[in-house]
Design a protein around this motif. Structure first.
Motif, PDB file in Angstrom:
ATOM      1  N   ALA A 152      -7.898 -29.983  15.103  1.00 42.25           N
ATOM      2  CA  ALA A 152      -7.285 -29.922  13.773  1.00 42.25           C
ATOM      3  C   ALA A 152      -6.864 -28.494  13.432  1.00 42.25           C
ATOM      4  N   ALA A 153      -7.686 -27.524  13.820  1.00 44.04           N
ATOM      5  CA  ALA A 153      -7.339 -26.124  13.554  1.00 44.04           C
ATOM      6  C   ALA A 153      -6.039 -25.758  14.261  1.00 44.04           C
ATOM      7  N   GLU A 154      -5.901 -26.202  15.490  1.00 49.57           N
ATOM      8  CA  GLU A 154      -4.693 -25.877  16.252  1.00 49.57           C
ATOM      9  C   GLU A 154      -3.471 -26.553  15.640  1.00 49.57           C
ATOM     10  N   ARG A 192     -11.583 -28.149  16.463  1.00 49.55           N
ATOM     11  CA  ARG A 192     -10.644 -27.285  17.191  1.00 49.55           C
ATOM     12  C   ARG A 192      -9.249 -27.901  17.191  1.00 49.55           C
TER      13      ARG A 192
END
Lengths: 364, 364
Positions: free
Chosen positions: A26-28, A24
């Motif tokens: 890293a995605a953000e 999460r």
């Protein structure tokens, strides 16, 4: 916008899950990047190379080629497309694809899109494809044979070594759909990798059991030349060609896949497999105790013949559940599915069905 | 994972941008949802309905149908697929698609994938498609005529009313690619909407000028029946069919599209258009002052004949820039592109080229 997403506390139907916290994060962090434009976003393009290397590690492929796709459907479509192009190069005008009837419906989508004939091969009583049926359906027009490694309905793994032999004898490719299974199979005795079977292309999705954020599917190919079958020229971009189905792509998916695999491969995934498989075994036992016919969970996925009225009553209780093509209840033991969730589910099932362990069934 | 994404402070090449803060927040909140499985994730499925309604508002379509796609490429592929299926129903065995040479390369990808013949029509000196050339190329086999509303290279809008007439007289559909243009065109005098031209299908991407997070493309269709051409049956899901190209889809993209449109339509987008267009006009004037031939920016996109050595020197300075098919520098004035960025860019251009305003060119 006031809407809030549902939580996962009653979700038993999904093959996706809550992303791992590092995934999460890293995605953000990479939300505003596009690996489809590597000249503009080079860091996320490098991360994609790393994702493919790690997927190769998991799937037993040295020096892997491939890319992070929008999901398993795109990867399956692209595998069929590779085979179609290759067959045409070989002079086959109307290529066919032989797929187990346990294959995901994305193969029907691929066949429709790509204008190839889909030939279904039946499965046997163990829900694996019948090899003799495949042999009967493979001929000079066959471009691709598909094997499933972790089927959507029953979590079964087809005999991939034999499927590869059949495919290659006919000059066709073998594609393995490990979209869901790829992150649990390494901890089982199944033979499914590029190292264990003559696999040409594989779907393996970080955003399913890999605990990455959506969208992060994976396409791997044994021979880099197979990817060239997909390439189109790319003006405007400071790169020369593009093999992906989509153009702009999600850097969030790529970065979260790398973060999840860095964190969890192999120990974290092994521990999760143990938990999920134990939960599936536990649930299968409880369902059998309630008198249902249960399909033995060889991977963390349980199917049982729960009648429609009971199924509907469980949905009314808020449970997110789904059914197999033949109508059985299907529970996918994803990382967010805890033992206490399943205990609560079994309690509700007993209540709505009127069944008690070892008692005579009353709901059908 | 230590990698950090590049910032946007030197990105002049991308048709994507930093998501608006409300779009980022919504994307993060809905990261773990999948509108491809509405039975499991009903809230994000409802948000997708809202996204389509709002896209319809922007594109002049009451009662719109469509879906939030992975991006413009998927939406363009699906538009070609709709037209192919419809043509086949009408008995056309080898349908063709007539596309302006200014059309995005995704149409080549679509034609390759879908096995339809792509027929390119040239553009005139204003970079809009030549209507006579389109007329010459349209015949009984034509399934689709494409018009571009905001071309990738020059930001031009084709004469869509006339293209629609030509298409419909031949029994073909009109698809409009407003992937990039759709969120700036409402503030111009161009005729591009479903209300202003006989448009059948349209690509309009929230994740470009709409300031949503990737992946959030948009496909709109005037007649809901056109979507049925795409539908495949969906076992395992508690819905009966699926019209999307991908299966699992990004709820982050859907939620962020709704959040951005709720926040910015129409006033915020209008203000952004004014800023972007003023920046493009300013840059065009500065480039002309430096002696370059500049393509007049009718939308916020500037092209100029900067020679390759200068282009490469600017890339070496860290500028993320790209070129048109004929080699011109191309700068897209996205929301993250500020006047001070452009001032810095023009300073660097003067330095690496040795040009000064109104001086004789020295770099070519």
């Amino acid at each position: 916008m006031q809407a809030e997403p549902e939580g996962f506390d009653r979700v038993l139907s999904s093959m996706c899950t809550e992303p791992h916290p590092v995934a999460r994060e890293a995605a953000e962090r990479f939300l505003a990047t596009n690996p489809g434009d590597p000249g503009t976003y080079p860091t996320v393009a490098e991360l994609e190379d790393r994702a493919i290397t790690m997927l190769g590690d998991i799937a037993g492929l040295d020096d892997p080629s491939g890319y992070v796709a929008s999901g398993g459907t795109e990867a399956n479509i692209q595998a069929v497309r590779i085979a179609r192009e290759r067959a045409r190069t070989d002079g086959i005008e109307s290529p066919t694809v032989v797929v187990p009837e346990s294959g995901h419906f994305s193969f029907r989508k691929a066949a429709d899109l790509l204008d190839v004939e889909l030939i279904l091969a039946p499965t046997d009583e163990t829900h694996r494809v019948e090899l003799d049926a495949v042999r009967e359906r493979v001929d000079d027009a066959t471009a691709l044979v598909v094997g499933v490694a972790g089927s959507t309905e029953y979590g079964r793994v087809d005999p991939l070594g034999e499927l590869g032999e059949i495919a290659h004898e006919a000059g066709a490719l073998l594609h393995v759909d490990a979209a869901w299974g790829g992150f649990v199979l390494p901890f089982t005795d199944h033979e499914w990798t590029f190292a264990q079977a003559p696999v040409d292309t594989m779907t393996i999705d970080p955003h399913k059991m890999g605990q990455a954020a959506i969208p992060a599917g994976g396409l791997l190919v044994r021979d880099e030349a197979l990817l060239d079958e997909l390439a189109v020229d790319t003006p405007y971009l400071e790169t020369t060609s593009q093999a992906t189905l989509t153009g702009t792509r999600s850097g969030a998916g790529v970065a979260s896949a790398v973060a999840a695999m860095d964190e969890l491969w192999p120990g974290g995934y092994a521990a999760q497999y143990d938990r999920s498989q134990a939960n599936a075994d536990w649930l299968a036992t409880r369902l059998a105790d309630l008198g249902y016919d249960v399909v033995d969970p060889t991977l963390p996925l349980v199917a049982a013949d729960v009648p429609t009225p009971t199924f509907e009553a469980l949905r009314d209780e808020g449970w997110r559940i789904s059914r197999t093509g033949t109508g059985e209840l299907r529970v996918v033991c994803m990382p967010h599915v805890s033992r206490s969730m399943l205990e609560s589910f079994v309690e509700d099932l007993a209540a709505v069905s009127g069944r008690t362990p070892t008692a005579v069934p009353t709901d059908d």
